[in-house]
Design a protein around this motif. Structure first.
Motif, PDB file in Angstrom:
ATOM      1  N   LEU A 167      -1.673  14.644  -7.634  1.00  0.00           N
ATOM      2  CA  LEU A 167      -2.619  13.603  -8.020  1.00  0.00           C
ATOM      3  C   LEU A 167      -2.205  12.318  -7.305  1.00  0.00           C
ATOM      4  O   LEU A 167      -1.188  11.702  -7.654  1.00  0.00           O
ATOM      5  CB  LEU A 167      -2.591  13.412  -9.538  1.00  0.00           C
ATOM      6  N   PRO A 168      -2.970  11.912  -6.268  1.00  0.00           N
ATOM      7  CA  PRO A 168      -2.559  10.712  -5.512  1.00  0.00           C
ATOM      8  C   PRO A 168      -2.673   9.443  -6.347  1.00  0.00           C
ATOM      9  O   PRO A 168      -3.547   9.326  -7.214  1.00  0.00           O
ATOM     10  CB  PRO A 168      -3.565  10.673  -4.345  1.00  0.00           C
ATOM     11  N   LEU A 169      -1.785   8.520  -6.098  1.00  0.00           N
ATOM     12  CA  LEU A 169      -1.829   7.201  -6.737  1.00  0.00           C
ATOM     13  C   LEU A 169      -1.916   6.152  -5.633  1.00  0.00           C
ATOM     14  O   LEU A 169      -1.189   6.228  -4.647  1.00  0.00           O
ATOM     15  CB  LEU A 169      -0.559   6.943  -7.529  1.00  0.00           C
ATOM     16  N   THR A 170      -2.795   5.195  -5.822  1.00  0.00           N
ATOM     17  CA  THR A 170      -2.890   4.121  -4.854  1.00  0.00           C
ATOM     18  C   THR A 170      -2.938   2.782  -5.576  1.00  0.00           C
ATOM     19  O   THR A 170      -3.250   2.714  -6.759  1.00  0.00           O
ATOM     20  CB  THR A 170      -4.163   4.234  -3.985  1.00  0.00           C
ATOM     21  N   SER A 171      -2.632   1.748  -4.846  1.00  0.00           N
ATOM     22  CA  SER A 171      -2.721   0.396  -5.365  1.00  0.00           C
ATOM     23  C   SER A 171      -3.991  -0.215  -4.790  1.00  0.00           C
ATOM     24  O   SER A 171      -4.294  -0.030  -3.615  1.00  0.00           O
ATOM     25  CB  SER A 171      -1.482  -0.388  -4.932  1.00  0.00           C
ATOM     26  N   ALA A 172      -4.760  -0.891  -5.632  1.00  0.00           N
ATOM     27  CA  ALA A 172      -6.043  -1.421  -5.174  1.00  0.00           C
ATOM     28  C   ALA A 172      -6.181  -2.877  -5.593  1.00  0.00           C
ATOM     29  O   ALA A 172      -5.688  -3.286  -6.648  1.00  0.00           O
ATOM     30  CB  ALA A 172      -7.187  -0.606  -5.760  1.00  0.00           C
ATOM     31  N   TYR A 173      -6.836  -3.660  -4.734  1.00  0.00           N
ATOM     32  CA  TYR A 173      -7.131  -5.043  -5.076  1.00  0.00           C
ATOM     33  C   TYR A 173      -8.407  -5.113  -5.892  1.00  0.00           C
ATOM     34  O   TYR A 173      -9.390  -4.437  -5.583  1.00  0.00           O
ATOM     35  CB  TYR A 173      -7.314  -5.889  -3.811  1.00  0.00           C
ATOM     36  N   LEU A 190       1.571  12.035  -8.071  1.00  0.00           N
ATOM     37  CA  LEU A 190       2.223  12.840  -9.110  1.00  0.00           C
ATOM     38  C   LEU A 190       2.154  14.289  -8.661  1.00  0.00           C
ATOM     39  O   LEU A 190       1.079  14.799  -8.324  1.00  0.00           O
ATOM     40  CB  LEU A 190       1.499  12.649 -10.445  1.00  0.00           C
ATOM     41  N   VAL A 227       5.147   4.444  -5.536  1.00  0.00           N
ATOM     42  CA  VAL A 227       4.804   5.754  -6.094  1.00  0.00           C
ATOM     43  C   VAL A 227       3.471   6.166  -5.477  1.00  0.00           C
ATOM     44  O   VAL A 227       2.459   5.497  -5.663  1.00  0.00           O
ATOM     45  CB  VAL A 227       4.695   5.704  -7.628  1.00  0.00           C
TER      46      VAL A 227
END
Lengths: 228, 228
Positions: free
Chosen positions: A200-206, A104, A101
């Motif tokens: 609305l951007p979604l990112t995955s972060a460590y 949004l 994803v």
């Protein structure tokens, strides 16, 4: 069923579409590009593996690894899908799906709300891996899928662990990607409505690595983790 | 099938386990706690919806919304699963799964590598929603699932859009959560191996909102977005 290392020949740039991989709608969002499919698969951590049990669908999240044009999933030899896959025939009909994803999408109209996403759907028959070399290669791929380079910095599976682990192979043959990118697409008559619209951007972060409580403090964080 | 607003009575704190929702392995990771299930469902954006087509499994990512003990998914009236669900009988056997990946678990042994995750699996029969009020409620829930509060700040679906949209309802009855938390669990004989071990947390993060190219600059970012 003899084990041969995949990708000894140059593959076609695209997967061949089939009845199952051509969507009934939004065909412009579908792609069969091999490099795109690989990139989507390599970036995710879990897939959703679907199979049929007693006539009803079952969808379970599970780790996976990719070696060329083969995907591998693993589990206990006692787990349901792995038992059902037999060894190695007749195999288990599966659908393996991976989704990111990315954002949004807020349109002015409720109807045009959406998400930006990238997904891959693989249809096929999964078979139990019986060749010991292929099994080891698959398990290394599963570990390296979690953290690239990690399989060389951990204790390999011993005979007992190998015996307790079942591995399923699914060839990348009937495969499609689907993606949505970009902003909202409102109808012309809605363009003057007073609602904020955009993505609305979604990112995955460590996060910060959490050492195990019993880690020897002399053991430093490895390069393959600091690089993430 | 008459539409009644759900949750007029206090529900039990847990879902009743069934043969399908008791895992064959790692039973200590399973939960039937209603509040936990709701929290996992409400935090995700897409579910993976599994159904059977021509005897084979299909798993597709899709948006969803929750209203009390009911989940809703939607799609074009022409899309495959929505056509297959009929109206409203006999319904479509589905398995709806939602997964969060919370961390990568790096053990000293390859065998004990894992991920921290939270998942929910819902088994049941999905039915097409035919009641217009329930359909509107479901579509609002779908929009508000993407961004809470958004359904009140967008143009509601008109008659044409409602007619083009099919909504499926799936009751939360046969439901389980499964989760893994915490650090690696290596075997005692591996504790002195020289490999870094611990957890790499993964989180989902919002980026900076990207206004649509045709957004009137006088329209400010709404509070429900700045609050995220």
């Amino acid at each position: 069923m003899e084990y041969a290392m995949p990708e000894t020949t140059v593959a076609e740039a695209s997967y061949e579409p089939t009845d199952r991989t051509v969507p009934t709608r939004s065909r412009d969002r579908a792609s069969y590009d091999r490099a795109l499919v690989h990139a989507i698969l390599d970036e995710a951590y879990v897939c959703h593996l679907g199979f049929v049990r007693d006539g009803a669908p079952v969808v379970l999240p599970t780790l996976y690894g990719r070696v060329g044009e083969r995907l591998y999933v693993h589990g206990s030899t006692g787990s349901r899908p792995l038992r059902m896959a037999g060894e190695p025939e007749p195999g288990l009909a599966v659908c393996l799906t991976v989704t990111h994803v990315d954002g949004l999408v807020l349109a002015r109209s409720a109807f045009h709300h959406s998400i930006n996403y990238r997904s891959v759907v693989v249809h096929g028959t999964a078979h139990q891996v019986t060749d010991p070399d292929e099994k080891r290669t698959a398990l290394d791929a599963l570990v390296d899928h979690v953290v690239p380079g990690r399989s060389r910095d951990s204790r390999p599976a011993n005979a007992k662990e190998l015996a307790a682990t079942a591995v399923l192979r699914l060839d990348l043959a009937e495969v499609s990607a689907k993606l949505r990118t970009g902003g909202p697409s409102d109808d012309p008559e809605d363009l003057t409505l007073p609602h904020w619209t955009g993505v609305l951007p979604l990112t995955s972060a460590y996060g910060t690595p959490i050492p195990a409580a019993d880690l020897d403090p002399a053991i430093a964080l490895p390069d393959y983790l600091t690089a993430l």
